[in-house]
Design a protein around this motif. Structure first.
Motif, mmCIF file in Angstrom:
data_model
loop_
_atom_site.group_PDB
_atom_site.id
_atom_site.type_symbol
_atom_site.label_atom_id
_atom_site.label_comp_id
_atom_site.label_asym_id
_atom_site.label_seq_id
_atom_site.Cartn_x
_atom_site.Cartn_y
_atom_site.Cartn_z
ATOM 1 N N GLN A 175 -80.089 45.080 88.717
ATOM 2 C CA GLN A 175 -80.430 44.875 87.305
ATOM 3 C C GLN A 175 -79.166 44.858 86.435
ATOM 4 O O GLN A 175 -79.044 44.049 85.514
ATOM 5 N N ILE A 176 -78.213 45.718 86.789
ATOM 6 C CA ILE A 176 -76.943 45.707 86.048
ATOM 7 C C ILE A 176 -76.259 44.354 86.243
ATOM 8 O O ILE A 176 -75.777 43.727 85.297
ATOM 9 N N GLY A 177 -76.252 43.877 87.509
ATOM 10 C CA GLY A 177 -75.652 42.572 87.794
ATOM 11 C C GLY A 177 -76.324 41.475 86.989
ATOM 12 O O GLY A 177 -75.668 40.614 86.388
ATOM 13 N N ASP A 178 -77.640 41.520 86.949
ATOM 14 C CA ASP A 178 -78.414 40.514 86.212
ATOM 15 C C ASP A 178 -78.090 40.577 84.715
ATOM 16 O O ASP A 178 -77.941 39.556 84.036
ATOM 17 N N ARG A 179 -77.979 41.797 84.205
ATOM 18 C CA ARG A 179 -77.663 41.985 82.776
ATOM 19 C C ARG A 179 -76.299 41.349 82.465
ATOM 20 O O ARG A 179 -76.130 40.615 81.487
ATOM 21 N N ILE A 180 -75.341 41.620 83.340
ATOM 22 C CA ILE A 180 -73.987 41.099 83.117
ATOM 23 C C ILE A 180 -74.002 39.566 83.148
ATOM 24 O O ILE A 180 -73.454 38.896 82.266
ATOM 25 N N LEU A 181 -74.661 39.011 84.166
ATOM 26 C CA LEU A 181 -74.649 37.548 84.301
ATOM 27 C C LEU A 181 -75.423 36.877 83.162
ATOM 28 O O LEU A 181 -75.054 35.788 82.698
ATOM 29 N N ASN A 182 -76.483 37.526 82.689
ATOM 30 C CA ASN A 182 -77.218 36.954 81.550
ATOM 31 C C ASN A 182 -76.395 37.019 80.267
ATOM 32 O O ASN A 182 -76.446 36.096 79.453
ATOM 33 N N LEU A 183 -75.644 38.094 80.113
ATOM 34 C CA LEU A 183 -74.824 38.189 78.898
ATOM 35 C C LEU A 183 -73.695 37.152 78.938
ATOM 36 O O LEU A 183 -73.350 36.542 77.918
ATOM 37 N N ILE A 184 -73.162 36.931 80.121
ATOM 38 C CA ILE A 184 -72.139 35.887 80.257
ATOM 39 C C ILE A 184 -72.745 34.527 79.912
ATOM 40 O O ILE A 184 -72.150 33.718 79.183
ATOM 41 N N ARG A 185 -73.950 34.289 80.401
ATOM 42 C CA ARG A 185 -74.645 33.030 80.106
ATOM 43 C C ARG A 185 -74.819 32.874 78.590
ATOM 44 O O ARG A 185 -74.571 31.820 78.012
ATOM 45 N N ALA A 186 -75.246 33.962 77.964
ATOM 46 C CA ALA A 186 -75.467 33.925 76.509
ATOM 47 C C ALA A 186 -74.152 33.627 75.780
ATOM 48 O O ALA A 186 -74.131 32.884 74.785
ATOM 49 N N PHE A 187 -73.065 34.180 76.291
ATOM 50 C CA PHE A 187 -71.762 33.947 75.661
ATOM 51 C C PHE A 187 -71.413 32.455 75.689
ATOM 52 O O PHE A 187 -70.988 31.876 74.695
ATOM 53 N N TRP A 188 -71.618 31.834 76.848
ATOM 54 C CA TRP A 188 -71.345 30.389 76.950
ATOM 55 C C TRP A 188 -72.180 29.620 75.917
ATOM 56 O O TRP A 188 -71.675 28.726 75.236
ATOM 57 N N ILE A 189 -73.451 29.973 75.861
ATOM 58 C CA ILE A 189 -74.360 29.221 74.985
ATOM 59 C C ILE A 189 -73.976 29.435 73.518
ATOM 60 O O ILE A 189 -73.964 28.500 72.723
ATOM 61 N N ARG A 190 -73.626 30.677 73.195
ATOM 62 C CA ARG A 190 -73.204 30.958 71.813
ATOM 63 C C ARG A 190 -71.956 30.144 71.472
ATOM 64 O O ARG A 190 -71.850 29.561 70.391
ATOM 65 N N GLU A 191 -71.002 30.097 72.415
ATOM 66 C CA GLU A 191 -69.755 29.382 72.124
ATOM 67 C C GLU A 191 -69.937 27.868 72.120
ATOM 68 O O GLU A 191 -69.310 27.161 71.339
ATOM 69 N N TYR A 192 -70.771 27.353 72.993
ATOM 70 C CA TYR A 192 -70.951 25.889 73.068
ATOM 71 C C TYR A 192 -71.874 25.379 71.969
ATOM 72 O O TYR A 192 -71.781 24.206 71.576
ATOM 73 N N GLY A 193 -72.754 26.231 71.481
ATOM 74 C CA GLY A 193 -73.639 25.827 70.377
ATOM 75 C C GLY A 193 -74.391 24.539 70.694
ATOM 76 O O GLY A 193 -75.013 24.416 71.752
ATOM 77 N N ASP A 194 -74.292 23.553 69.811
ATOM 78 C CA ASP A 194 -75.034 22.291 69.980
ATOM 79 C C ASP A 194 -74.593 21.508 71.210
ATOM 80 O O ASP A 194 -75.284 20.596 71.659
ATOM 81 N N ARG A 195 -73.398 21.817 71.716
ATOM 82 C CA ARG A 195 -72.906 21.064 72.885
ATOM 83 C C ARG A 195 -73.552 21.549 74.185
ATOM 84 O O ARG A 195 -73.363 20.970 75.234
#
Ligand code: PTT
Ligand code: SF4
Length: 607
Positions: free
Chosen positions: A516-536
């Motif tokens: 679950q910790i691993g999943d949390r980390i990987l999901n937060l990383i995913r969210a970071f990409w999406i936040r940074e890429y925005g509309d792209r």
């Protein structure tokens, strides 16, 4: 709250103000994110403003350890180097073996968080609870080997020394941070971030004990673990070849990157094989606290030491048409001296060779042309001529020359593909597509498993295996922060890590909790990409290069093999569904809420 297993402190450094402070962090953070990559992404998510320029003073460069780092148990001399990547624009990190990992923990910190920009080149010297900023003007322009030599004389023999060479200084977007003349970490440009801060080097010396819940038990378990590793059937061969045996395996199985991934076999593969390397080998080197060191040191074509692993040999060998290992070793040493990531370096050179072959650029650079490659490497490091275009990575270079080159610019999300050809390996292709930093194998090296499972298959079993591997390798090992080779390559049982974690922290983490910790980390990383890429942001970012789908292999027993885009996309759909992500690969609200990431939900404005 006094914690066991963690020091409980981060050292925060502001280079603009030449200030630093040891700051405590909460037990909650340790329990929910464990360390290493977990700490890094949490800090970046919480403190980096969306849209921060990766090469600006506002970006943060993080060196993070975990609750098993530096304790003297098998292969615990590792640290994660992380930042917002200048190469990809998303989350970037690398896992490097260095005495800096051990010393940072002994100095009393679990992570070093650096922001700002020094007004002139500096070295940060940390000794326990003291720190100083040393003028590094005389070191600017010097190679990482020269820096290492200089500081090795000045400080204790076991001091941790991390530095950048000219590639980092000149903001080459795939520059790394180098230590011990052969450990190079942070593929997605962590060395460029360091250069952008005018930070030439970091020297860490720690003399304090790391707080452990059960120190005697840890000592016994550590000795037992080292002994256990010696009994593993693969141990002896591993010590002989380390990762280099992968050259033969990939050649036999048609996945050896050759001529910019046009082919999966190389007619001169024997010249760069593990057995050829053995004949040239002069010593083994590696990370601290390791008894299965895998760095193969050979004399290169200029008579100097060079430390070889599979990835760098192949990317600077078959991928660019070079079959002479002594020459490959010279290029590899240059990569370490300049602080280039050797994988991306091999990829941009291969791209330039293909562009030259196709007549798309005026520069003439032929496959395997050793002298021309050396000139090109210098030009990339100092951003001269076409070297300046390549210095921004293969995605940017292909955008610059265009003419259809994006189909054979071998990257995912801007990070150059590491050394496995996937013309017929849909599972490994999906691993590259969904890796948390771009096309690197660190989260899931599943190609040998896939070979047994049936390379040609596109099925759910592959998705399941991929996710399991990503959680373990990309999540748990990157957070613990220890080397994954004992478990992944020698079969050191996972049970050991549970015992180590208990002796370190006093807590019994179940496999379910760790996942679950691993999943949390990987999901937060995913969210970071999406936040940074925005509309792209869109699902095509999870699709590997078109060459693998459109251009069948041109040679070898699997000649004609090619990936199927529709079947790949079906696997990607299954993957998203199993991860709890929507059809564009965005984590759903319930997925994030279930992992305790509700604050992320609101920032991504999910329904
Ligand atoms: C790693 C990447 C790899 S992965 C290799 S070879 W490999 C290349 N090595 C390079 C090098 O050397 N010099 C250079 N200038 N550039 C290089 N680029 C490439 O960098 C690395 C080992 C290896 S060797 C691997 S697989 C394992 N990776 C681990 C990981 O990711 N996590 C973990 N918990 N344990 C790991 N153990 C193994 O560590 P990056 P290192 Mg490197 C000469 O750092 O950014 O992750 O890139 O860190 O200390 O060299 O150890 O067949
Ligand atoms: Fe470092 Fe290799 Fe030992 Fe892992 S096995 S700790 S990468 S030397």
């Amino acid at each position: 709250m006094i914690m066991q297993g963690w020091t409980g402190f981060f050292l925060k450094v502001d280079l603009t103000r030449s200030q630093a402070s040891a700051e405590p962090y909460s037990e909650d953070l340790a329990l929910n994110f464990l360390g290493g990559r977990g700490f890094a992404i949490k800090i970046l998510w919480d403190t980096l403003k969306q849209g921060t320029n990766p090469l600006s003073p506002e970006n943060k460069l993080i060196f993070a350890t975990g609750p098993l780092t530096g304790i003297g148990l098998p292969n615990s001399g590792k640290l994660v180097i992380a930042s917002k990547s200048p190469l990809t624009g998303g989350y970037g990190d690398g896992n490097s073996g260095s005495w800096a990992a051990v010393n940072l923990r002994k100095a009393g910190y679990d992570a070093l968080v650096i922001e700002g920009k020094a007004s002139k080149p500096v070295t940060l010297h940390i000794k326990d609870r003291t720190w100083e900023f040393l003028d590094a003007s005389d070191l600017w322009g010097k190679s990482t080997f020269e820096v290492d030599d200089q500081f090795r004389k000045k400080y204790s023999k076991l001091a941790g020394i991390l530095s950048i060479g000219p590639a980092g200084e000149n903001l080459v977007k795939f520059a790394t941070v180098v230590s011990q003349k052969g450990r190079s970490g942070g593929r997605p440009g962590m060395g460029a971030v360091m250069g952008s801060k005018n930070l030439k080097a970091i020297v860490v010396e720690g003399t304090q004990p790391i707080p452990l819940a059960y120190p005697n038990e840890m000592k016994r378990l550590a000795i037992d673990g080292y002994k256990e590793l010696l009994t593993k059937p693969v141990y002896q061969f591993w010590k002989r070849q380390g990762t280099m045996s992968t050259v033969e395996w990939c050649q036999e199985n048609s996945c050896l990157p050759t001529f910019n991934y046009k082919q999966g076999v190389f007619d001169k593969a024997e010249g760069i094989s593990g057995f050829t390397m053995e004949k040239m080998k002069v010593s083994n080197r590696g990370c601290p606290q390791c008894n299965m060191t895998c760095g193969n040191v050979v004399k290169d074509s200029e008579g100097q030491d060079s430390e070889l692993d599979y990835e760098n040999v192949v990317m600077l060998g078959s991928n660019i048409g070079l079959g002479n290992l002594a020459q490959v070793a010279t290029l590899n040493r240059l990569a370490d001296e300049f602080s280039f990531d050797a994988i991306s370096l091999g990829s941009v050179i291969g791209f330039a060779m293909e562009a030259s072959e196709k007549g798309l650029i005026s520069e003439k650079i032929g496959w395997g042309d050793f002298e021309a490659i050396k000139v090109l490497i210098n030009n990339i490091a100092y951003r001269r001529g076409f070297g300046a275009v390549l210095a921004d990575g293969v995605r940017a270079a292909s955008a610059a020359i265009d003419k259809g080159s994006s189909e054979w610019a071998m990257h995912v999300k801007g990070l150059e593909v590491s050394a496995y050809d996937c013309h017929i390996a849909p599972g490994m292709a999906l691993a590259y597509g969904t890796s948390s930093i771009g096309a690197h194998h660190k989260d899931a090296w599943i190609i040998t498993w896939e070979q047994k499972a049936g390379r040609e298959k596109y099925d759910e079993a592959k998705v399941d295996h991929l996710i399991k591997t990503q959680l373990l390798r990309g999540g748990i090992f990157e957070a613990l922060t220890v080397c994954r080779f004992p478990q992944g390559s020698l079969g050191f049982e996972l049970e050991w890590y549970h015992k180590y974690l208990r002796a370190s922290t006093g807590k019994n983490f179940s496999m379910e909790q760790l996942n679950q910790i691993g999943d949390r980390i990987l999901n937060l990383i995913r969210a970071f990409w999406i936040r940074e890429y925005g509309d792209r942001w869109n699902r095509d970012l999870d699709v590997p290069p078109m060459r693998w789908f459109k251009e069948p292999l041109t040679d070898g027993p699997l000649k004609g093999a090619v990936l199927d885009i529709e079947k790949y996309n079906s696997m990607l759909d299954i993957y998203y569904q199993k991860r709890g992500w929507d059809k564009n690969g965005v984590p759903k609200k319930e997925t994030l809420d279930g992992l305790g990431l509700s604050d992320v939900t609101s920032q991504l404005k999910l329904s």
